[in-house]
Design a protein around this motif. Sequence first.
Motif, short mmCIF file in Angstrom:
data_model
loop_
_atom_site.label_atom_id
_atom_site.label_comp_id
_atom_site.label_asym_id
_atom_site.label_seq_id
_atom_site.Cartn_x
_atom_site.Cartn_y
_atom_site.Cartn_z
N LEU A 95 0.83 -1.21 0.00
CA LEU A 95 0.00 0.00 0.00
C LEU A 95 0.86 1.25 0.00
O LEU A 95 0.59 2.21 -0.74
N ILE A 96 1.92 1.26 0.82
CA ILE A 96 2.80 2.43 0.89
C ILE A 96 3.46 2.69 -0.46
O ILE A 96 3.60 3.83 -0.90
N THR A 98 0.22 15.76 -4.39
CA THR A 98 -0.82 14.89 -3.82
C THR A 98 -0.21 13.57 -3.35
O THR A 98 -0.50 13.09 -2.25
N GLY A 99 0.62 12.96 -4.20
CA GLY A 99 1.23 11.68 -3.84
C GLY A 99 2.13 11.78 -2.63
O GLY A 99 2.10 10.91 -1.74
N LEU A 100 2.95 12.83 -2.55
CA LEU A 100 3.86 12.99 -1.42
C LEU A 100 3.11 13.32 -0.13
O LEU A 100 3.55 12.96 0.96
N THR A 101 1.98 14.01 -0.25
CA THR A 101 1.14 14.26 0.92
C THR A 101 0.66 12.94 1.52
O THR A 101 0.74 12.72 2.73
N MET A 102 0.15 12.07 0.66
CA MET A 102 -0.31 10.76 1.13
C MET A 102 0.86 9.92 1.64
O MET A 102 0.74 9.23 2.67
N LEU A 103 1.99 9.96 0.93
CA LEU A 103 3.14 9.16 1.34
C LEU A 103 3.62 9.56 2.73
O LEU A 103 3.96 8.70 3.55
N GLY A 104 3.65 10.85 3.02
CA GLY A 104 4.08 11.31 4.34
C GLY A 104 3.20 10.75 5.45
O GLY A 104 3.69 10.29 6.48
N HIS A 125 12.63 3.60 4.83
CA HIS A 125 13.28 4.44 3.82
C HIS A 125 13.27 3.75 2.45
O HIS A 125 13.09 4.42 1.41
N LEU A 126 13.46 2.45 2.43
CA LEU A 126 13.40 1.71 1.16
C LEU A 126 11.99 1.78 0.57
O LEU A 126 11.83 1.98 -0.65
N LEU A 127 10.98 1.63 1.40
CA LEU A 127 9.60 1.75 0.92
C LEU A 127 9.34 3.16 0.38
O LEU A 127 8.68 3.32 -0.66
N ALA A 128 9.85 4.17 1.09
CA ALA A 128 9.67 5.55 0.63
C ALA A 128 10.34 5.78 -0.72
O ALA A 128 9.79 6.46 -1.59
N LEU A 129 11.53 5.20 -0.90
CA LEU A 129 12.24 5.34 -2.17
C LEU A 129 11.47 4.69 -3.31
O LEU A 129 11.28 5.30 -4.38
N LEU A 130 11.01 3.47 -3.10
CA LEU A 130 10.25 2.77 -4.15
C LEU A 130 8.96 3.50 -4.47
O LEU A 130 8.57 3.64 -5.65
N SER A 131 8.28 3.99 -3.44
CA SER A 131 7.03 4.71 -3.65
C SER A 131 7.25 6.01 -4.42
O SER A 131 6.48 6.36 -5.32
N THR A 132 8.33 6.72 -4.09
CA THR A 132 8.64 7.97 -4.79
C THR A 132 8.96 7.73 -6.25
O THR A 132 8.52 8.47 -7.14
N LEU A 133 9.75 6.69 -6.53
CA LEU A 133 10.08 6.37 -7.92
C LEU A 133 8.84 6.01 -8.73
O LEU A 133 8.67 6.45 -9.87
N LEU A 134 7.94 5.22 -8.13
CA LEU A 134 6.69 4.86 -8.82
C LEU A 134 5.81 6.09 -9.02
O LEU A 134 5.20 6.26 -10.08
N LEU A 185 10.91 13.77 4.85
CA LEU A 185 10.36 12.42 5.00
C LEU A 185 11.15 11.56 6.00
O LEU A 185 10.54 10.83 6.80
N PRO A 186 12.50 11.56 5.98
CA PRO A 186 13.21 10.77 7.00
C PRO A 186 12.87 11.17 8.43
O PRO A 186 12.75 10.30 9.31
N ALA A 187 12.69 12.46 8.67
CA ALA A 187 12.30 12.91 10.01
C ALA A 187 10.90 12.43 10.35
O ALA A 187 10.63 12.05 11.51
N ALA A 188 10.00 12.41 9.37
CA ALA A 188 8.64 11.91 9.61
C ALA A 188 8.66 10.43 9.96
O ALA A 188 7.92 9.97 10.84
N ILE A 189 9.51 9.67 9.28
CA ILE A 189 9.65 8.23 9.58
C ILE A 189 10.17 8.04 11.00
O ILE A 189 9.65 7.23 11.78
N ALA A 190 11.22 8.78 11.35
CA ALA A 190 11.80 8.67 12.69
C ALA A 190 10.81 9.09 13.77
O ALA A 190 10.77 8.50 14.86
N PHE A 191 9.98 10.08 13.47
CA PHE A 191 8.94 10.50 14.42
C PHE A 191 7.94 9.37 14.66
O PHE A 191 7.55 9.09 15.81
N GLY A 192 7.52 8.71 13.57
CA GLY A 192 6.60 7.59 13.72
C GLY A 192 7.20 6.47 14.56
O GLY A 192 6.51 5.89 15.42
N LEU A 193 8.48 6.17 14.36
CA LEU A 193 9.14 5.14 15.15
C LEU A 193 9.26 5.54 16.62
O LEU A 193 9.14 4.69 17.53
#
Length: 285
Positions: A23-24, A76-82, A124-133, A179-187
């Motif tokens: 989904l991500i 729009t995509g990056l808003t959802m990804l975040g 971070h790997l999921l974020a990279l793949l999602s951004t490329l797609l 985005l990396p800071a958002a990921i670290a915040f979630g963790l």
Amino acid sequence: MNGLLVAIKSEIFVALRTFASKLIVAAPALVAAAQLLLVKLSEASQQARDSLLGGSSFEESVANNAYGFFVDGLTTGLTMLGLLLVAQGAYSFSYDRDIGSIRHLLIRRVSRSSVLTAKLIHLHLLALLSTLLLLTTSYLLSGMLWEYGAIVEDGFELISEQEIREEIGLGLRLALAPLPAAIAFGLLISVSSQSATQAVTTALGITLAIDIFKGLLGDMANYLYASFQPSLIDQSYLQSVSRIVRGYSDVLIDDSVLQLNMWVPFPALVLFFAAGLWIVQRRKI
């Protein structure tokens, strides 16, 4: 190092077999594609009406230029990804702790810090793949529905394609920086909460609250990583790029804000992740 590799392999094994990871990767691109298709459908009737009334060459140039819609799709995509990354970051460790799967890694002499680091790398790997797609889908679909080109008015080129691409590249880099800071915040929320449900609701609640109230903070908002991230109440540079590539000349850019955009997210990432490592060493699992 061996423990970290074991933890990363475990994350990848689970990711290949769970819906959340898919989904991500896919959701931002699908939502951006749906937006572009809906815009094209609504625009078709609008253009038919405008053609009867007559429009300026500038209006036609902007309406048919794919770059603006490409940026809209990215926003729009990056808003959802975040939001997805924050939610998944908050869910990941807390859910594994709830069901006891983390204990199996610890039994294999994988340290708690390695488990948390592996989850950070995995997200971070999921974020990279999602951004490329997202980039590929938005670019190709925008080119199919509209036409890429410079902004021209009465035969005079206002913005060249080279300048447009440079602005989009800068806007994308600045939008990805938080985005990396958002990921670290979630963790961080994940290791601090009592349950997975509490972690997800807390992380998303705080993220949305920051988004709502950042406009009231004035210049202080520039020291929050979330201020530079594409969001529901968007103040990111990518939002300004959407106007720039459409030929609007009233966009004012403060270089100091752009510098903060590049540097503020990194200390936030380090702070959130360091706090997460400190807490995870002291929490009962």
